[in-house]
Design a protein around this motif. Structure first.
Motif: not given
Length: 796
Positions: A570-586
């Motif tokens: 059962y899908l409880v929720t979804k954590v959404v995050a971003v990283d302003v770096d690029s490539g593997q740093n993100a």
């Protein structure tokens, strides 16, 4: 010259015997040249010869500026040129006899050459004879035997005196013969011997004389004299004939018998040079070569052969030998003018060198042809007779060929032909005709962000095919701007092409930029070329992940509700995050740091989805507090933590107490703060100000909650502007990448969304005491229309 005969007294007979001596004199013709001067021989050094400037119509300054000089074919130079006076003077002693021997007129030639422009003049100087030599006989004494029966008028050949000076009188055929003529009959019984003095006097003023004594022996009767078969013999011989070659043979007969009829041959009188080259056999009369003939020195020889018997009779014949030419002399090349260096921008037709060519052979053997290498940008042209100029025939380029070896070959037309050659080394001086060329058409360089100012980024390199100063390259940063800022505030370029960073770069502000670098040589005027350089800023992991959802607010608490009947996964929720770096740093990963029951929930490592991993039981706590860590893939990695509150319940009453627990501490703190403010307001002049501030804060929070309550919209994650996953490596899958904006009255717009089954949302306001309002909400627009999952939100 004039020859006298003195009469000697005979002691036996008394009176002298009269003998007449005849001298035949002949003259030679003279020849003249183009420009002619005359100078006596034996002149002192520095004696005036002629005014060359006046006679050639030249100015004295032209002789000086043109570097006028004398060029001779031989090794000796008899005259010198005084350029500053324009005259010719005697340079060394001139001996006409040494120079020309018997040739008359005697002259020598030379050329006067001037440069800038090149001019040639031919000058001939005739050397006139001076009476500086005394006539000399080959022998001081001459012995003759004369038969007593010799008839008056009989001639006897005598050895003539030789004078190196020019003889003014000669026979028509060029010979000089001295003969003694018998005037009166001889009588051996009276006078057996006679002594005479032969005097040779030249025609000089004053005259010079030479003497020889003549001893005459009178022989017994022999009345027949030898007779030559021919008076004149002619023969030809090649100049390369070996020693011992028989040229011809003379013959003579004597009517006498016995000893008186034997004839012997000898040279009556022959020049000194001829004596070294020829000999006659006294018995056979064969004339042989005894030396090396040279056509170029003498083309013919005349020999006088004396045929004598033992009785004293003799006859004389002449042998004329013609020397034929053979091709035994190679052409001679003389360099008249040559410049070893020429500018590479010299125009076609520029004179490089001037040569003189001559061949001492005659006729066809002396004709020559000149040629140079066919693969060179030069050609040969004929100017004056015997003179050739080497000129440029094409455009020169020092960068292609910096030096030429010009081989000049001269071939005569003899059989077999002979040739000579000379090689000239010609260097090309450089002209600044090539611009610097970069080793690449464009450059790309990388620099990691957060660099230190002054860091060396990259080096550009350009080469110039010119030479020396013209090939010295310096580098200049062209003026331009990057995002409205001069490029010089970003990078600098040193004179040797090293590009340095002026500032520290931030990948999140500028990812790349480009500019132009100019390479300029040191020529005059300088030449240059440009190249584009692109700088790419590389990312560093200098930014941590940012959680977009669930939103962490200080005024209310968000909780997710999970029914006890929820299935596994059962899908409880979804954590959404971003990283302003690029490539593997993100690249982000999610994991649970702390949970009430780790066996009930799990979070997707890549997508951040929180799901149940088993069925909910009665033993499971109603309130679940999950701490989710979001980490990027940088080195070292950065992380962020988000708290997710989950309530496990099927009905509202079950969760009321849990909500109270969630907010109990906060309500207590808020009331305490309120009473403290009231107490301070009573005792402080700032009471009214504090009340206004508190009321304003409360109104602001109330309005924010009311807007959320009445919008009937689920909580929508916030995304930064232009956020997208173009490479498929960011946190959100492609189906979650969107921007949504709705107002509180968006339900009335033309934008329609499909309705899903109603969901229960419990909202508890801290300002109300125990009342609960149930609001019917729409399905979140984040879900797909056919998604079976439901999301429950609790706002406290």
């Amino acid at each position: 010259y004039i020859i006298y005969i003195y009469c000697t007294y005979n002691f036996h007979t008394g009176p002298c015997i009269g003998l007449a001596v005849l001298l035949c004199l002949f003259s030679l013709e003279s020849v003249s040249g183009q420009a002619r001067y005359s100078v006596p021989e034996e002149q002192a050094e520095g004696s005036f010869v002629g005014n060359i400037a006046r006679d050639l119509g030249l100015d004295v300054q032209r002789l000086v500026s043109g570097n006028a000089r004398i060029v001779t074919k031989g090794s000796r130079q008899y005259v010198d040129l005084k350029r500053d006076k324009g005259i010719l003077v005697v340079k060394e002693r001139i001996d006409r006899e040494e120079l020309c021997e018997k040739t008359t007129p005697c002259s020598f030639s030379f050329e006067v050459i001037l440069e800038n422009p090149i001019q040639l003049y031919r000058v001939t100087v005739e050397v006139t004879d001076v009476n500086d030599n005394t006539p000399a006989f080959p022998k001081e004494e001459m012995h003759l035997k004369i038969v007593e029966t010799a008839a008056p008028g009989t001639r006897y050949a005598l050895q003539r005196a030789d004078d190196s000076d020019v003889e003014m009188q000669s026979q028509p055929d060029g010979s000089q013969i001295v003969e003694m003529v018998l005037i009166t009959p001889l009588d051996r019984e009276k006078d057996e011997e006679h002594a005479l003095v032969l005097v040779a006097s030249d025609g000089g003023s004053p005259p010079r004389t030479g003497t020889a004594r003549i001893h005459i022996t009178v022989l017994d009767a022999n009345d027949n004299a030898p007779v030559c078969s021919k008076q004149v013999y002619k023969a030809e011989v090649q100049e390369n004939s070996p020693v011992g070659t028989v040229v011809t043979a003379v013959s003579a007969t004597d009517a006498d018998k016995g000893v008186n009829g034997e004839v012997t041959f000898s040279f009556a009188h022959v020049g000194q040079q001829a004596k070294l080259l020829f000999d006659v056999d006294s018995k056979t009369g064969q004339i042989k070569i005894t030396g090396s003939l040279d056509y170029e020195r003498s083309k013919s020889y005349q020999l006088n052969v004396l045929a004598s018997d033992h009785g004293g009779y003799s006859d004389t014949c002449k042998v004329i030998i013609q020397v034929t030419d053979v091709n035994d002399n190679s052409p001679i090349i003389q360099l008249m003018s040559f410049s070893s260096t020429i500018s590479e921008d010299a125009l076609p037709g520029t004179t490089v060198a001037v040569i003189n060519v001559h061949d001492e052979d005659s006729e066809g053997n002396g004709l020559v042809e000149c040629s140079i290498n066919n693969d060179l940008p030069f050609k040969i042209e004929s100017s004056l007779s015997g003179y050739y100029s080497i000129v440029t025939d094409d455009v020169l380029d020092r960068e292609s060929v910096s030096e030429y070896n010009i081989t000049i070959t001269v071939t005569d037309k003899g059989v077999p032909s002979l040739s000579s050659s000379v090689t000239l080394s010609l260097h090309l001086s450089d002209v600044n005709d090539n611009a610097p060329v970069f080793d690449r058409s464009s450059y790309e360089a990388y620099i990691v962000e957060n660099n230190s100012p002054g860091l060396s980024i990259f080096t550009v390199k350009a080469t110039d095919s010119d030479w020396s100063q013209n090939a010295r390259v310096s580098y200049i940063l062209e003026d331009s701007s990057v995002n409205g800022v001069p490029v010089s505030s970003y990078v600098s370029v040193s004179a040797d092409g090293v590009i340095h960073a002026v500032r520290s770069f931030d990948y999140e502000q500028i990812k790349d930029f480009q500019f132009c670098v100019k390479a300029q040589d040191g020529g005059s005027p300088p030449l240059s070329s440009n190249v584009t350089v692109k700088i790419l800023v590389q990312d560093q992991n200098d930014n941590g992940p940012q959680v977009l959802y669930p939103v962490q607010t200080g005024g209310s608490l968000v909780a997710e509700m999970v029914p006890r009947s929820a299935d596994v996964g059962y899908l409880v929720t979804k954590v959404v995050a971003v990283d302003v770096d690029s490539g593997q740093n993100a690249w982000l990963s999610y994991k649970l740091q702390k949970a009430a029951d780790r066996a009930l929930f799990e979070v997707g490592l890549q997508n951040g989805e929180i799901r149940t991993i088993r069925q909910v039981t009665d033993k499971d706590a109603v309130k679940q507090r999950l701490a989710v860590i979001v980490e990027d893939n940088g080195q070292p990695s950065r992380s962020a933590t988000v708290i997710v509150n989950v309530v496990v319940a099927d009905s509202f009453p079950e969760v009321m107490s849990e909500f109270t627990d969630f907010t109990h501490d906060k309500e207590y703190n808020d009331n305490l703060t309120f009473y403290l403010v009231l107490a301070l307001a009573v005792v402080s002049f700032l009471f009214i100000t504090c009340v206004v501030v508190i009321i304003s804060v409360k109104i602001y929070r109330w309005r924010q909650s009311r807007v959320l309550y009445h919008s009937n919209l689920p909580v929508i994650p916030y995304y930064p502007p232009r956020y997208s996953d173009t490479l498929g490596t960011a946190t959100l899958p492609h189906v979650y990448n969107y921007d949504t904006c709705r107002t509180t009255d968006s339900r009335k717009s033309d934008c329609k969304f499909g309705r899903a089954g109603s969901q229960n949302v419990l909202i508890m306001d801290p300002s109300s005491t125990g009342t609960m309002q149930r609001i019917q909400s729409e399905k979140s627009i984040l879900d797909e229309p056919d998604s079976p999952l439901e999301v429950r939100h609790f706002l406290l």
